[in-house]
Design an enzyme around this catalytic site. Sequence first.
Site, mmCIF file in Angstrom:
data_model
loop_
_atom_site.group_PDB
_atom_site.id
_atom_site.type_symbol
_atom_site.label_atom_id
_atom_site.label_comp_id
_atom_site.label_asym_id
_atom_site.label_seq_id
_atom_site.Cartn_x
_atom_site.Cartn_y
_atom_site.Cartn_z
ATOM 1 N N GLY A 13 0.877 -1.058 0.175
ATOM 2 C CA GLY A 13 0.107 -0.060 0.072
ATOM 3 C C GLY A 13 0.878 1.295 -0.148
ATOM 4 O O GLY A 13 0.277 2.319 0.540
ATOM 5 N N ASP A 83 -0.732 -8.059 -6.691
ATOM 6 C CA ASP A 83 -2.036 -8.351 -5.672
ATOM 7 C C ASP A 83 -1.463 -8.867 -4.381
ATOM 8 O O ASP A 83 -0.952 -10.009 -4.566
ATOM 9 C CB ASP A 83 -2.954 -8.889 -6.502
ATOM 10 C CG ASP A 83 -4.342 -9.046 -5.579
ATOM 11 O OD1 ASP A 83 -4.200 -8.810 -4.206
ATOM 12 O OD2 ASP A 83 -5.417 -9.352 -5.760
ATOM 13 N N VAL A 84 -1.433 -8.436 -3.287
ATOM 14 C CA VAL A 84 -0.858 -9.011 -2.006
ATOM 15 C C VAL A 84 -1.712 -9.943 -1.821
ATOM 16 O O VAL A 84 -1.081 -10.948 -0.735
ATOM 17 C CB VAL A 84 -0.652 -7.850 -0.983
ATOM 18 C CG1 VAL A 84 0.326 -6.616 -1.458
ATOM 19 C CG2 VAL A 84 -2.070 -7.130 -0.581
ATOM 20 N N TYR A 175 -14.617 -5.149 7.261
ATOM 21 C CA TYR A 175 -13.517 -4.357 7.619
ATOM 22 C C TYR A 175 -12.847 -4.679 8.858
ATOM 23 O O TYR A 175 -11.522 -4.822 9.109
ATOM 24 C CB TYR A 175 -13.590 -2.935 7.204
ATOM 25 C CG TYR A 175 -12.490 -2.085 7.427
ATOM 26 C CD1 TYR A 175 -11.420 -1.802 6.396
ATOM 27 C CD2 TYR A 175 -12.349 -1.317 8.621
ATOM 28 C CE1 TYR A 175 -10.432 -1.083 6.638
ATOM 29 C CE2 TYR A 175 -11.237 -0.451 8.673
ATOM 30 C CZ TYR A 175 -10.306 -0.638 7.848
ATOM 31 O OH TYR A 175 -9.191 0.482 7.896
ATOM 32 N N ALA A 176 -13.768 -4.534 10.176
ATOM 33 C CA ALA A 176 -13.646 -4.698 11.268
ATOM 34 C C ALA A 176 -12.864 -5.971 11.530
ATOM 35 O O ALA A 176 -11.913 -6.266 12.338
ATOM 36 C CB ALA A 176 -14.483 -4.289 12.246
ATOM 37 N N ALA A 177 -13.637 -6.938 11.111
ATOM 38 C CA ALA A 177 -13.315 -8.408 11.345
ATOM 39 C C ALA A 177 -11.902 -8.348 10.684
ATOM 40 O O ALA A 177 -10.857 -9.309 11.268
ATOM 41 C CB ALA A 177 -14.298 -9.370 10.570
ATOM 42 N N ILE A 208 -8.250 8.838 9.916
ATOM 43 C CA ILE A 208 -6.809 9.532 9.342
ATOM 44 C C ILE A 208 -7.402 10.151 7.953
ATOM 45 O O ILE A 208 -7.998 9.765 7.425
ATOM 46 C CB ILE A 208 -5.669 8.771 9.134
ATOM 47 C CG1 ILE A 208 -5.205 7.820 10.369
ATOM 48 C CG2 ILE A 208 -4.591 9.427 8.714
ATOM 49 C CD1 ILE A 208 -4.891 8.675 11.717
#
Length: 264
Positions: A13, A83-84, A175-177, A208
């Site tokens: 990223g 792609d990571v 996202y949180a998981a 942020i």
Amino acid sequence: MRSLAGKHCIITGGSRGIGLAIARAFAAEGASCTLVGRDSATLAAAVQSLPSPSPSPSPYPNNDNPPPPPPETKPQHQSRAFDVSVLRGWEDMVAEMKSRQTPIDILVNSAGLSQNSLLIRTSPSAIERVLAANLSGAIWGCRAVIPRMMHQKSGCIINVSSLMAQHGGQGASIYAASKAGVVGLTRSLAWEVGRFGIRANVLLPGYIQTDMTKNMDGKGELSARIPLGRLGLVDEVAHAATFLAKNPYAHNCVLNIDGGMSAT
């Protein structure tokens, strides 16, 4: 505190946002950076924006006539587009670095995707994409570099999680998981790799100012809920990453950078 001069860092990223800010901070300390992302053009522009890295400190600090350095050893910034969330890309990059005898001193897993939809309205393909980018990408990155770090008997892994890992949020369940998984991954790795001289830490940024939050609704109301009264800056997160990279006793740290939001 250890110097970052001459160290080599892989930062996913790294073409924008928090990842790029960390790369700039590390480069300013003298490190060389390999930025990883999907878009070659964006990565190339990011690489060009980095300060020039410094060579490793001389092993002969008190010698007025040290031997000349080998040719073509000055570290350089570079990028790799893949792609990571796909292990093969990691394996190819690490194999190339091994063949060139390029050390892997620091890994920063900062790549990720956001989510803004209720779970029941999130498609299965979208769920898989978020989990793959945010969690699988970090897992594959750690798995790929740890053998090299074990061989070197040193290394530092910094995973970028999120306030959401511990705080939750409407429309951010996947996202949180995924970010909670990154915390669990890091804490478990701290047990597994510490005896090999490898340190593992995780950052939990709050809200942020990045591309992800640029067009977010209700930022004024959100800022009022943050004890410090504002969103954070990417450079503030990068400063925390620099601390974790340089402090030789920083291990298994779960470091909140959220303006106090996790206390509310």
